[in-house]
Design an enzyme around this catalytic site. Sequence first.
Site, PDB file in Angstrom:
ATOM      1  N   ARG A  21       0.837  -1.215   0.000  1.00  0.00           N
ATOM      2  CA  ARG A  21       0.000   0.000   0.000  1.00  0.00           C
ATOM      3  C   ARG A  21       0.864   1.253   0.000  1.00  0.00           C
ATOM      4  O   ARG A  21       0.479   2.291  -0.514  1.00  0.00           O
ATOM      5  CB  ARG A  21      -0.938   0.004   1.213  1.00  0.00           C
ATOM      6  CG  ARG A  21      -2.024  -1.075   1.146  1.00  0.00           C
ATOM      7  CD  ARG A  21      -3.174  -0.792   2.070  1.00  0.00           C
ATOM      8  NE  ARG A  21      -2.811  -0.904   3.476  1.00  0.00           N
ATOM      9  CZ  ARG A  21      -2.840  -2.052   4.168  1.00  0.00           C
ATOM     10  NH1 ARG A  21      -3.216  -3.172   3.564  1.00  0.00           N
ATOM     11  NH2 ARG A  21      -2.508  -2.076   5.439  1.00  0.00           N
ATOM     12  N   ASN A  41      -4.838 -18.086  13.786  1.00  0.00           N
ATOM     13  CA  ASN A  41      -4.334 -18.939  14.886  1.00  0.00           C
ATOM     14  C   ASN A  41      -5.322 -18.912  16.048  1.00  0.00           C
ATOM     15  O   ASN A  41      -5.564 -19.930  16.681  1.00  0.00           O
ATOM     16  CB  ASN A  41      -3.018 -18.444  15.518  1.00  0.00           C
ATOM     17  CG  ASN A  41      -2.032 -17.902  14.570  1.00  0.00           C
ATOM     18  OD1 ASN A  41      -2.411 -17.187  13.675  1.00  0.00           O
ATOM     19  ND2 ASN A  41      -0.772 -18.221  14.777  1.00  0.00           N
ATOM     20  N   CYS A  42      -5.846 -17.716  16.281  1.00  0.00           N
ATOM     21  CA  CYS A  42      -6.669 -17.533  17.486  1.00  0.00           C
ATOM     22  C   CYS A  42      -7.965 -18.341  17.417  1.00  0.00           C
ATOM     23  O   CYS A  42      -8.589 -18.604  18.428  1.00  0.00           O
ATOM     24  CB  CYS A  42      -6.975 -16.048  17.691  1.00  0.00           C
ATOM     25  SG  CYS A  42      -5.492 -15.027  17.553  1.00  0.00           S
ATOM     26  N   THR A 275      16.234  -4.182  14.020  1.00  0.00           N
ATOM     27  CA  THR A 275      17.128  -5.040  14.807  1.00  0.00           C
ATOM     28  C   THR A 275      18.508  -4.387  14.884  1.00  0.00           C
ATOM     29  O   THR A 275      18.712  -3.252  14.402  1.00  0.00           O
ATOM     30  CB  THR A 275      17.269  -6.431  14.152  1.00  0.00           C
ATOM     31  OG1 THR A 275      17.974  -6.274  12.916  1.00  0.00           O
ATOM     32  CG2 THR A 275      15.917  -7.063  13.885  1.00  0.00           C
ATOM     33  N   ALA A 282      12.138  -6.453  12.729  1.00  0.00           N
ATOM     34  CA  ALA A 282      11.457  -7.642  13.273  1.00  0.00           C
ATOM     35  C   ALA A 282      10.211  -7.230  14.056  1.00  0.00           C
ATOM     36  O   ALA A 282      10.168  -6.142  14.648  1.00  0.00           O
ATOM     37  CB  ALA A 282      12.397  -8.434  14.187  1.00  0.00           C
ATOM     38  N   ASP A 285       5.707 -12.121  17.886  1.00  0.00           N
ATOM     39  CA  ASP A 285       6.038 -12.932  19.066  1.00  0.00           C
ATOM     40  C   ASP A 285       7.547 -13.083  19.266  1.00  0.00           C
ATOM     41  O   ASP A 285       7.986 -13.396  20.380  1.00  0.00           O
ATOM     42  CB  ASP A 285       5.461 -14.354  18.895  1.00  0.00           C
ATOM     43  CG  ASP A 285       3.945 -14.381  19.035  1.00  0.00           C
ATOM     44  OD1 ASP A 285       3.352 -13.320  19.297  1.00  0.00           O
ATOM     45  OD2 ASP A 285       3.361 -15.482  18.874  1.00  0.00           O
ATOM     46  N   TYR A 429     -24.870   4.606  28.958  1.00  0.00           N
ATOM     47  CA  TYR A 429     -25.650   3.831  29.923  1.00  0.00           C
ATOM     48  C   TYR A 429     -27.124   3.704  29.554  1.00  0.00           C
ATOM     49  O   TYR A 429     -27.801   4.686  29.264  1.00  0.00           O
ATOM     50  CB  TYR A 429     -25.550   4.461  31.327  1.00  0.00           C
ATOM     51  CG  TYR A 429     -26.690   4.038  32.230  1.00  0.00           C
ATOM     52  CD1 TYR A 429     -26.894   2.685  32.529  1.00  0.00           C
ATOM     53  CD2 TYR A 429     -27.584   4.974  32.743  1.00  0.00           C
ATOM     54  CE1 TYR A 429     -27.964   2.287  33.321  1.00  0.00           C
ATOM     55  CE2 TYR A 429     -28.662   4.580  33.537  1.00  0.00           C
ATOM     56  CZ  TYR A 429     -28.843   3.236  33.824  1.00  0.00           C
ATOM     57  OH  TYR A 429     -29.900   2.838  34.595  1.00  0.00           O
TER      58      TYR A 429
END
Length: 833
Positions: A21, A41-42, A275, A282, A285, A429
């Site tokens: 993009r 994955n989740c 890095t 990087a 995880d 509320y």
Amino acid sequence: MKHLIIGGVAGGATTAARIRRNDEKAEIIMFEKGPYISYANCGLPYYIGDVIKDRAKLFVQTPETFGTRFNMEIRTKSEVIAIDPEKHQVTVRNEQGEEYTESYDKLLLSPGAGPVKPPLPGIDSEGIFTMRNVDDTDRIKEYVTSHPIRRAVVVGAGFIGLEMAENLHATGAQVAIVEMADQVMAPIDFSMAGLVHQHLYQKNIALHLNQAVKGFVPLKGPDPAIRVELADGSQIVADIVILSIGVRPETSLAKKAGLKIGKAGGIYVNEFLQTSKSDIYAVGDAIEYPHPVSGEPWLNYLAGPANRQGRIVADNMVFGNKIKYEGSIGTSIAKVFDMTVASTGLPGKKLKQLGLPYLTSTTHSNSHAGYYPNALQMSTKITFHPETGRLYGGQIVGYEGVDKRIDLLAQIVKKNGTVYDLITLEHAYAPPYSSAKDPVAIAGYVASNILSGKMKPLYWRKMQKADSAQVFKLDVRTAEENALGTIEGAVNIPVDALRNRLEEIPRDKPLYVFCAVGLRGYLASNILVQNGFKDVYNLSGGYKTYEAAAESEYGSIPITPAFSSQYDDSGDPSDKNRSTPIRSSASSISASVLKIDATGLQCPGPIMKIKHTIDAMEPGEQMEIQATDPGFARDVQAWCQTTGNILVEQSDSKGIFRAVVEKKQKQELSAASAPSGGKGKTLIMFSDDLDKALATFVLANGAAATGEKVSIFFTFWGLNVIKKVKKPKTRKDIFGKMFGMMLPSHSGALKLSKMNMFGMGPRMMRHIMKLRGIDSLEDLRTQAIENGVEFIACQMSMDVMGVKKEELIDHATIGGVASYMNRAVQADVNLFI
Ligand SMILES: Cc1cc2nc3c(=O)[nH]c(=O)nc-3n(C[C@H](O)[C@H](O)[C@H](O)COP(=O)(O)OP(=O)(O)OC[C@H]3O[C@@H](n4cnc5c(N)ncnc54)[C@H](O)[C@@H]3O)c2cc1C
């Protein structure tokens, strides 16, 4: 510009798409060692449990659609095996095992994290799986489909472990969780995890906390099984084992390339996510990054931050280092059966580890207005600086509306806000969604009361360790709540009676006040302080938090007996949800059952509703009550046991507890209180051991229930069993005072004849009895009184030991040996205990 991306899922795919993009002309190649990219994955655990039925839905993109949409080359089944930062090239091994190199201008590492698999004996046996990607999921799915899975063991109780436990349970398996720590869900504090333990127990999940796995032994048989051997020598046999012990950042490639690895063991990156080699970035995880609150580098295995980092890093890779990453505070949420467990920022245990000063507040509120149907309880714990009130973190355990509250807390933590900001937040509320005082605002109000000194908080551990001789524990709940369980040594004066009973409260001891959730305790502490009491503390989170935490502490949450540690073929695979409903009596549900709604009421509201309804019912009539107070399931069992009414059925679903109760028949009452039909029984209670006292009252009640006349003669140490908790002042000589000091002051302080273990034994015994729904000593004693059992206190022993009549419970009469003998000669059973 040529960009290479290593890893094609959360961080990698986001970065690649954003690069495109940003730069329509860039050459982009994405390497993924697995066959799939950009998958969910989740969502994987939910595919195992058939919640997500269509496998195709797990794939957000395929290599083809993604490659076409973003005009890039996607090379799946291609593992990058080396990086040469000097030459700006990577070495790739393709599906055929061939190796080749590819050059880059900028390189992104998003290799994720790998599951920890310790070298335990038998860990590679058939039926043992880790769960990290689609291939793992396919293997597990195939196994559960092709094998009868009646028993499953999940090793590790992080959020993936618990999600797997829930989904395996949904397939019809009985599930045991083995966890080395003393709690599930590491990001939350122990006191909050206690609530999750209770919920798992209600769902019939066997929780083995403080337990390490020593090894696995494959078992031969028509269907393969695995024996899981635990460090304490116990064993569990299962048809499948899921290892969810944790993950480690995937750093092998980075290490080999000479990239700096940080303190926490992740790939080191600067604020631009670059890095130690300038053209290599990087994310995800695999990296470590300073925590915005503690400043300490940490590893954070969450999809949101990986995606956010991907967007930032793509901009920096294309336009140069312009955007700084602000860091993540680890906001996470998980569904654990009907519960939602969420956390953000730093919990108390982490703050303690870091040596940072902090205070906490625990509050229990309704998810929406209590008067609107189905309000569900939500427990919120926040941590904050003791002077400035800076909010460090929050944890919420509840059923509904947890997500929006944790997000609010996260915003305040992330923006360096304080507990006062929680009060000024504006909430939308209307009764179905919230209360005019939202749970987040309530957390803020309570914390600000603590900071201003208006309320001195007392935390559950301190209450647990408190010696009743040194402090005065004051239970300001109603008598009905108190009867269902209280803190050892506590004196019950309901808050509404407090102003008239102030003289019963000592002024020379710290006062440890508690109620069910903290509110009435706060009101009571105000009354006390304004009446001149100095040292007044209110138990944070009340008895609800105390009970959940203290129960877990003993490590005695029972392992569900249905899941034997032996190899047992008798499990019924069709028995999918054994906790729902439980039939607990022989009665069946009548057609004209009266329906009562107690949702939104907190303890003792639901129990009081049952009592008032039953009082107006005829014997044999039934009522069905629904409640949302999580303690209700156990309270209703205890209440029925105490009152003799019949618990016909019990179930729970999505945080709503349902019970059908039948009013006892009149003849049951009259049978119990009928005059003696036989010759009578007598028991001599000589001992003051808790176990012997229990046996005495069980025998006495059993005999009384058959209509026998029963008398108990309390002599010498046995007198301690019938002493009042709150005794009036009496005049005693020096020997009487000495006996008074040395002997148990009331039945709550009795020891066990064996395994007393400095007082641990009786606490465990009482706790286990409660969990198993067995009446306490005090309940049994009350039942004995109600059953017409006669209590005779030995006059001679009282004289010797300086015990005064006023110190004994009112039901006791004073008698001598003649009184006893008079009954003994008529009785056909006389026992000395
Ligand atoms: C079962 C499960 C449930 C989860 N649930 C949640 C949740 O509910 N909420 C949440 O926030 N997070 C959740 N997570 C965590 C979340 O998925 C991760 O934090 C996120 O995917 C991390 O993104 P990443 O890009 O760093 O790694 P991943 O998404 O794991 O991607 C890394 C990819 O890199 C590939 N790779 C590694 N090395 C190489 C190499 N040398 N060459 C080529 N390819 C390589 C791997 O095959 C892998 O596909 C869950 C994770 C799992 C496994």
